[in-house]
Design an enzyme around this catalytic site. Structure first.
Site, short mmCIF file in Angstrom:
data_model
loop_
_atom_site.label_atom_id
_atom_site.label_comp_id
_atom_site.label_asym_id
_atom_site.label_seq_id
_atom_site.Cartn_x
_atom_site.Cartn_y
_atom_site.Cartn_z
N ASP A 200 0.85 -1.19 0.00
CA ASP A 200 0.00 0.00 0.00
C ASP A 200 0.89 1.25 0.00
OD1 ASP A 200 -3.13 0.77 1.20
OD2 ASP A 200 -1.53 2.28 1.13
N ASP A 203 0.25 3.79 2.88
CA ASP A 203 0.76 3.31 4.18
C ASP A 203 2.28 3.39 4.24
OD1 ASP A 203 -1.73 2.78 5.22
OD2 ASP A 203 -1.71 0.66 4.68
#
Ligand code: URA
Length: 209
Positions: A200, A203
């Protein structure tokens, strides 16, 4: 995929390989994304129009060419697109910046918009939409639709890693949009993450997991 361009360069391959490594921390990840974005921008801006100007060097008068960077707009898709913003802005510092906040509904994977603030897009504006991961393509298709709704006509998508599924979706709905990416990966997994990808991007940029 004739509107899809992979920017092939040894430095991009090198930097992207470090970004893919799960042990690369957020500081290095952000720096590398910024550096790759600079290299992508160099290529994605290749066809920008220039304006002839008069220049006086210490030796004589001559002609020069300048890019009208006030006619460029950048739209990072929040939040991971923010990781590419400074890279584009450092090469076109007078560009306008618009923001679009979109997240994926975890069940339907459809884009849900939570923020939008755009500048005026003129017919002659060149607009760069930024999102490091072109996965399902749904957020990007939504962003392109919103930019067009606000008058945007000349649109270039810049991403770090594209999945074939995302490229297909964007291209099938927009035959007037060019896509620049650093890599085309294999496919999406059942959670719509790009394989092999880098996880991700949001993230990893902002250490939220
Ligand atoms: N968004 C990400 O950050 N990573 C993916 O692999 C897909 C979408």
């Amino acid at each position: 995929m004739n509107h899809f361009h992979i920017v092939k360069h040894p430095l991009i391959k090198h930097k992207l390989s470090i970004m893919r490594n799960k042990d690369t921390g957020p500081k290095e990840f952000r720096e590398l994304l910024n550096e790759i974005t600079l290299l992508l921008t160099y290529e994605a801006t290749r066809n920008l129009q220039t304006l002839e100007i008069d220049v006086e060097t210490p030796i004589e008068k001559t002609k020069g060419e300048v890019v009208e960077d006030k006619k460029i707009a950048i739209v990072p898709i929040l939040r991971a697109g923010l990781g590419m913003l400074d890279g584009v802005l450092s090469l076109v510092p007078n560009a306008s910046v618009g923001f679009l906040g979109v997240f994926r509904d975890p069940d339907t994977l459809k884009p849900i918009e939570y923020y939008e603030k755009f500048p005026e897009f003129g017919d002659d504006h060149q607009i760069f939409i930024l999102d490091p991961m072109l996965a399902t393509g749904h957020s990007m298709v939504h962003a392109i639709k919103e930019v067009k709704k606000h008058g945007g006509k000349n649109i270039i998508v810049m991403c770090l890693i594209a999945a074939p599924e995302g490229v297909k979706v964007v291209e099938s709905e927009n035959d007037d949009v060019e896509i620049y990416a650093a890599a085309l990966d294999k496919k999406l997994n059942d959670k719509a993450y790009i394989i092999p990808g880098l996880g991700d991007a949001g993230d990893r940029l902002f250490r939220t997991k």
